[in-house]
Design an enzyme around this catalytic site. Structure first.
Site, PDB file in Angstrom:
ATOM      1  N   CYS A 141       9.337  -2.511  -3.714  1.00 55.44           N
ATOM      2  CA  CYS A 141       9.299  -2.312  -2.233  1.00 55.44           C
ATOM      3  C   CYS A 141       8.152  -1.395  -1.925  1.00 55.44           C
ATOM      4  O   CYS A 141       8.195  -0.107  -2.362  1.00 55.44           O
ATOM      5  CB  CYS A 141      10.692  -1.313  -1.959  1.00 55.44           C
ATOM      6  SG  CYS A 141      10.888  -0.882  -0.151  1.00 55.44           S
ATOM      7  N   CYS A 144       8.894   1.375   0.647  1.00 55.75           N
ATOM      8  CA  CYS A 144       9.778   2.440   0.177  1.00 55.75           C
ATOM      9  C   CYS A 144       8.719   3.530  -0.614  1.00 55.75           C
ATOM     10  O   CYS A 144       8.558   4.595  -0.390  1.00 55.75           O
ATOM     11  CB  CYS A 144      10.570   2.184  -0.951  1.00 55.75           C
ATOM     12  SG  CYS A 144      11.650   0.689  -0.476  1.00 55.75           S
ATOM     13  N   ASP A 145       7.576   2.845  -1.599  1.00 58.17           N
ATOM     14  CA  ASP A 145       7.113   3.443  -2.617  1.00 58.17           C
ATOM     15  C   ASP A 145       5.477   3.519  -2.291  1.00 58.17           C
ATOM     16  O   ASP A 145       4.811   4.277  -3.078  1.00 58.17           O
ATOM     17  CB  ASP A 145       7.100   2.759  -3.981  1.00 58.17           C
ATOM     18  CG  ASP A 145       8.975   3.075  -4.279  1.00 58.17           C
ATOM     19  OD1 ASP A 145       9.317   4.054  -3.869  1.00 58.17           O
ATOM     20  OD2 ASP A 145       9.176   2.259  -5.011  1.00 58.17           O
TER      21      ASP A 145
END
Ligand code: NDP
Length: 322
Positions: A141, A144-145
């Site tokens: 992701c 997200c990261d």
């Protein structure tokens, strides 16, 4: 199979942000929900390090802590959280009918309403080096990261819309993005193709696959292989993003609930209603577009409200008949 059976108002399957949010709303509406956590209690967020984009956490929060807090919030209003996995379902076609869900092949729960929040699982390549470094620089992701790799060199695998979108996102944050596409062309839409081609810090490598992720504790590099020539090449990177698609966790619903060609549950209009009365779907299991914790939580809330309204309608229909 044992004869253990029980009858409840609302059964929630899955314990990600959608399931727990549905539980908070259902519990506050006195539906006495029971939630079965599934294989991965807490869902996909438990494999994320820090969540910085969920509103209300100005300093960010780590994924597992956030899920424990969501569970506590659901329990505070009387949700019963149980470890267990739905292994079979028998949904009723009748409004007001009772749905039967088998848990762990051994126990049957009869429910007036069922909220399905079983999520989707990111696909991985399956290489041992990739699996070893999940959480150590390998992520599925970018939204997200990606931020943790600001100013660094990263790589992304995949040639679809997700990979193209995530590569463009990473290109804004990172110094360089190497994009590995196993075919000689991208599968992504023309518009997305144009976008990745136009960004100077995205280096697209066609006919290229991951041979090995390099590094023991954290990602230090990538050994790529050209699947036409067999030629290998090492590059130094600190983050590897896998964007080769997701698989919704819907196998047990096949033949009973309407789903699209890739297995995502189909819901009616803007609601969370499935094709079976009293069965609702929320979170990633019915959303291949947004797939964010906050959007999953939003649809979890909607599913609980839809379930509450459905039960009221069934009750008034029964009163009319009596
Ligand atoms: P897709 O299935 O469309 O694409 C997956 C990509 O990963 C393909 O390029 C595929 O290669 C590649 N791939 C699959 N397995 C491997 C492997 N083992 N090794 C290397 N590469 C692999 O998935 P997406 O997640 O990209 O998209 C899912 C759906 O969601 C699509 O319908 C997409 O259009 C949609 N979507 C739409 C968006 C938008 O409109 N903004 C954004 C994101 C998704 P190959 O081509 O060789 O099969």
């Amino acid at each position: 199979m044992s004869e253990t059976k029980e009858r409840i108002k609302t059964l929630i399957l899955g314990s990600g942000p959608a399931g727990y949010t549905a539980a908070i709303y259902a519990a506050r509406a006195d539906l006495h929900p029971v939630i079965y956590t599934g294989m991965e209690p807490g869902g996909q967020l438990t494999t994320t390090t820090e969540v910085e984009n969920f509103p209300g956490y100005p300093e960010g929060i780590d994924g597992p802590t956030m899920m424990v807090q969501l569970q506590q919030q659901a329990e505070r209003f009387g949700t019963e959280v149980r470890i267990g996995m739905a292994t079979a379902v028998q949904f009723s076609d009748e409004p007001g009918g009772i749905h039967t869900v088998t848990i762990d092949d051994s126990k049957q729960v009869e429910a007036e309403t069922v909220i399905i929040s079983t999520g989707a699982s990111a696909k991985y390549l399956g290489l041992p080096s990739e699996q070893r470094l999940r959480g150590g620089g390998v992520s599925a992701c970018a939204v997200c990261d990606g931020f943790f790799y600001k100013g660094q060199e990263v790589a992304i695998v995949g040639g679809g819309d997700t990979a193209a979108e995530e590569a463009s996102y990473l290109a804004k944050i990172c110094k360089k993005v190497t994009m590995l596409v196993r075919k000689g062309h991208l599968r992504a839409s023309k518009a997305m193709q144009n976008r990745v081609m136009s960004l100077p810090n995205i280096d697209i490598r066609f006919n290229t696959e991951v041979d090995e992720v390099l590094g023991q504790q954290v990602v230090e590099g990538l050994r790529m292989v050209n699947n036409q020539t067999g030629e290998k090449e090492d590059i130094a990177i600190t983050g590897l993003f896998i964007a080769i698609g997701h698989k919704p966790n819907t196998d047990i619903f096949k033949g009973q609930l309407d789903m699209d060609a890739t297995g995502y549950l189909i819901t009616e209009g803007k609601s969370t209603k499935t094709n079976k009365p009293g069965v609702f779907a929320s979170g990633d299991v019915q959303d291949k577009e947004y797939r964010q914790a906050v959007t999953a939580a939003g649809t979890g809330c909607m599913a609980a409200l839809d379930a509450e309204r459905y039960l009221q309608e069934v009750e008034s229909l029964q009163e009319e008949v009596e």
